[in-house]
Design an enzyme around this catalytic site. Structure first.
Site, PDB file in Angstrom:
ATOM      1  N   VAL A  41       0.810  -1.216   0.000  1.00 24.56           N
ATOM      2  CA  VAL A  41       0.000   0.000   0.000  1.00 24.56           C
ATOM      3  C   VAL A  41       0.844   1.268   0.000  1.00 24.56           C
ATOM      4  O   VAL A  41       0.313   2.360  -0.110  1.00 24.56           O
ATOM      5  CB  VAL A  41      -1.001   0.053   1.181  1.00 24.56           C
ATOM      6  N   GLY A  42       2.143   1.132   0.091  1.00 24.35           N
ATOM      7  CA  GLY A  42       2.961   2.333   0.036  1.00 24.35           C
ATOM      8  C   GLY A  42       4.425   1.973   0.024  1.00 24.35           C
ATOM      9  O   GLY A  42       4.812   0.914   0.495  1.00 24.35           O
TER      10      GLY A  42
ATOM     11  N   GLY B 127       8.494   3.810   0.358  1.00 25.77           N
ATOM     12  CA  GLY B 127       9.410   4.936   0.461  1.00 25.77           C
ATOM     13  C   GLY B 127      10.814   4.390   0.399  1.00 25.77           C
ATOM     14  O   GLY B 127      11.000   3.188   0.257  1.00 25.77           O
TER      15      GLY B 127
ATOM     16  N   VAL C 104       5.109  -0.527   2.969  1.00 23.22           N
ATOM     17  CA  VAL C 104       4.021  -0.910   3.846  1.00 23.22           C
ATOM     18  C   VAL C 104       3.045  -1.807   3.098  1.00 23.22           C
ATOM     19  O   VAL C 104       2.681  -1.545   1.958  1.00 23.22           O
ATOM     20  CB  VAL C 104       3.295   0.317   4.425  1.00 23.22           C
TER      21      VAL C 104
ATOM     22  N   ASP D 141       6.997  14.553  16.926  1.00 24.73           N
ATOM     23  CA  ASP D 141       6.509  14.704  15.557  1.00 24.73           C
ATOM     24  C   ASP D 141       4.984  14.644  15.495  1.00 24.73           C
ATOM     25  O   ASP D 141       4.411  13.949  14.651  1.00 24.73           O
ATOM     26  CB  ASP D 141       7.133  13.670  14.619  1.00 24.73           C
TER      27      ASP D 141
END
Lengths: 361, 370
Positions: B21-22, B24, B29, B137
């Site tokens: 789903v993702g 980087g 992920v 954060d």
């Protein structure tokens, strides 16, 4: 291993009714890394027995009869060797000027590692370097691998990194450790606010003696059996029984029948005994003998270049190859076996999707 | 196989990766599930092999803290296992985040909804601070929303323990728009008050439906803050001109919060102003915030299940998965996310949303296969 029923109950409580238990009881240290002396003994013996059996098998597979005159290490001897390398950590930390947090954490990791592994598989000399490097990162004091290895003679980066995963796995990825030196500092600050503890009762050298006892406790099993604050209080009691008593009594819950210092006495006595009797480096000659024998009985599968090592590597490679083939086959099948009237784009997408699936499980 | 490896292999078998789903540079992920129950999970695979210093700091921080923290308003780390040279974190599956909700113009927020999100954020943060941990954060896109409406604080890649007095920390933390002025002035000794400032910015954003203090650069961030809240005087914030990176950025008058937050109640504005106090030592603590009159006044917070949520349940797009730690130098060198990554896609003048094309494509693909 410490996941006995009590720990499981606590686990359930953490998840259901948050805030009802103390912070310490919510920690992984409390849940996974607390043992009774008997449990520790059992774990170490069964680990040692299993390791000896496995290595004996490897020897026999290589050359039948070859294991009969090998003198394998016993659990006690393993521990002796680990203890020697525990005492090396403060030396290294002094050299690097690492904060005490790093030192204490690395030592805890090393002890925990050998509750899951045997020195006959992994020599503590290497594991020690890995736990220390990992501890610099987990305590937020990172240094680059290069400056780490260049300051330790005859150490390459692979000596440190090769075992990092195994160490993290052995630690169950539970990286936070609570330490007795922090607890002692807390007690020391508390003492400064007790009305019946005047300044002349608490000279700095009492703290200095107490912290030495805390440091000595790191050479022992104390942290695997007792809480950081128990160890800290016992260390203070060794330096000044009076201050330890005043502090403990100030913490007694209202309405208790017995002063807390009395309730605590058996526990503190046991810790004081451990610190004074076992809190020193092992006899180097005895360890040297153990290390000499270890050269003859270490697991050949873990010795690069040995026959058993190569055999194991070949087996691992074969399995990986098999998996890659299977995956390629799955992708191919997804393309060819799909509905011939189906839309091409869709098939491509499916194939891409399969290819994108993670290939390491 | 060794006992430790065997245990790892068994853990690995408990979880199934279903689809990516993702991705980087730092992690991939997957959406997945627990093999035995079918429970949906997110599996974050961190590529470790590529780091020359071994396991990288953000992975370590995330694992270290999530292993310890179990709270209804903190994302749950269900398991950790390794595969080859990768580290896999199995996290509870959460389908949206507060940023998506804020940006969804079709949703209407009631004051009771905002109160509920604030209460959940503060409860999660209170647990972090109670455990002597700074998040460093906080921002809407790190506040994830479960399907039952519960809000969960996520992304502990910059978290750390409270430092001892006199121990320096890096000031390069917290996404710029949510970063407090003391960090912008280069303060190396700070406290849990830094997270509180972020909470204040999030509170304002929930009311405005757009980022409250969107600075273009670190320097502009200070100007943006002072324009909104007035330039601090020595009386407001004793000693701030002595901070390492202090620069005068101009004199701006303090305008009443009421001018911008026209519909807010007195309690709301009071709490907001206590979050956004310049002097860190006077900024409200998370515990006092939870006991603030705002939470006891009407309306009561909405029940989580009644909170607005995006109409279509799509997987959360993943953006900031990059590692954010530099190992150069002696101390812990942490750099905040690169400025261009912080740019929020703002709404276009006519109020419709401008989503990046890549994201939209991603969604269609997901929808087709789900």
């Amino acid at each position: 291993m410490a996941a006995d029923s009590a720990a499981n109950v606590v686990d359930a409580q953490v998840n259901s009714s948050i805030g009802k238990i103390s912070l310490y009881e919510g920690s992984t240290q409390y849940k996974s890394w607390r043992y009774s002396p008997e449990q520790l003994e059992r774990i170490r013996i069964s680990l040692n027995v299993a390791a000896v059996a496995a290595i004996r098998n490897t020897f026999e597979a290589d050359e039948p009869g070859s294991s009969s005159n090998v003198l394998f290490l016993g659990a006690g001897e393993e521990q002796l060797l680990v203890k020697l390398y525990i005492t090396k950590i403060p030396q290294l930390c002094g050299h690097f000027r690492f904060p005490e947090e790093v030192e204490a954490t690395a030592i805890s990791y090393l002890k925990r590692f050998y509750l899951k592994n045997t020195v006959m598989d992994w020599h503590p000399k290497n594991v020690m370097l890995t736990t220390l490097f990992l501890a610099t990162k987990t305590t937020n004091n990172p240094i680059s691998l290069e400056s780490y290895t260049s300051n330790i003679p005859k150490t390459s980066s692979s000596d440190v990194l090769d075992l990092e995963f195994l160490v993290s796995q052995s630690l169950n990825f539970e990286l936070a450790v609570w330490h007795a030196h922090r607890a002692l500092w807390g007690i020391w600050l508390d003492l400064q606010s007790l009305p019946d503890v005047t300044e002349d009762l608490r000279p700095q050298d009492i703290y200095d003696i107490a912290i030495k006892h805390v440091r000595a406790s790191r050479f022992t099993d104390a942290e695997l059996i007792y809480t950081p604050s128990q160890i800290a209080l016992a260390s203070l009691a060794l330096a000044s029984p009076l201050l330890a008593q005043r502090w403990a009594d100030s913490k007694a819950p209202p309405g208790s029948i017995q002063p807390l210092s009395e309730t605590m006495e058996p526990t503190l006595g046991a810790i004081k005994y451990i610190i004074t009797q076992m809190g020193h480096p092992p006899d180097v000659e005895a360890v040297r003998e153990v290390d000499r024998r270890l050269k003859l009985c270490k697991n050949p599968e873990k010795v690069p270049g040995s026959k058993a090592y190569l055999a194991r590597q070949a087996e691992e490679q074969r399995r990986a190859e098999e998996k890659r083939h299977k995956k390629a086959e799955d992708v191919r099948r997804a393309i060819t076996e799909s509905n011939p009237f189906g839309n091409e784009l869709n098939d491509d997408e499916k194939a891409t999707q399969l290819a994108e699936l993670d290939d390491d499980d | 196989m060794d006992a430790v490896e065997k245990a790892n292999a068994e853990r690995q078998k408990r979880w199934v990766k279903d689809r990516k789903v993702g991705e980087g540079t730092y992690a991939v992920v997957y959406q997945g599930r627990e093999a035995s129950t079918g429970r949906k999970v997110a599996i974050k695979k961190i590529k470790v092999g590529q780091f020359k210093d071994g396991l990288d700091m953000s992975a370590i921080r995330e694992v270290k803290y999530l292993r310890e923290l179990h709270h209804q308003n903190i994302i749950e780390l269900l398991d950790v296992f390794s595969s080859k040279t990768n580290l896999n974190l199995v996290l509870e599956f959460l389908d949206s985040d507060l940023e998506m909700i804020i940006q969804d113009r079709s949703l209407v927020f009631l004051p009771a909804d905002i109160k509920a999100w604030m209460a959940m954020t503060l409860r999660g943060l209170e647990f972090c601070h109670r455990n002597f941990m700074l998040h460093r954060d906080l921002k809407p896109n790190n506040l994830l929303i479960a399907s039952d409406g519960q809000l969960k604080i996520a992304d502990f890649g910059l978290a750390r323990d409270f430092a001892d007095p006199g121990h320096k920390m890096t000031c390069q933390v917290i996404t710029r728009w949510y970063r407090p002025p003391e960090l912008l002035f280069g303060c190396r000794y700070y406290s849990s008050a830094v997270d509180i400032w972020s909470v204040g910015c999030i509170f304002a954003e929930l009311m405005l439906r757009t980022p409250y203090l969107p600075g273009e650069s670190d320097m502009d961030q200070l100007k943006t803050i002072f324009r909104a809240l007035g330039t601090p005087t020595e009386e407001d914030w004793p000693g701030h001109t002595k901070l390492p990176d202090y620069v005068p950025v101009g004199q701006f008058p303090r305008t009443p919060l009421r001018d911008l937050f026209t519909a807010a109640s007195g309690d709301t504005l009071n709490l907001l102003s206590r979050f956004l106090v310049y002097e860190p030592r006077k900024r409200i603590s998370v515990r006092d915030a939870l006991n603030h009159a705002y939470f006891f006044a009407l309306p009561h917070p909405s029940h989580p299940s009644k909170l607005p949520k995006p109409a279509t349940q799509t997987s959360r797009p993943l953006e900031e998965l990059d590692g954010n730690v530099e190992m150069a130098g002696a101390g812990p060198g942490v750099k905040a996310n690169a400025p261009n990554k912080l740019k929020r896609k703002l709404t276009s003048p006519d109020g419709t949303e401008l989503r990046p094309l890549a994201r939209r494509l991603d969604f269609t693909q997901l929808a087709k296969h789900s």
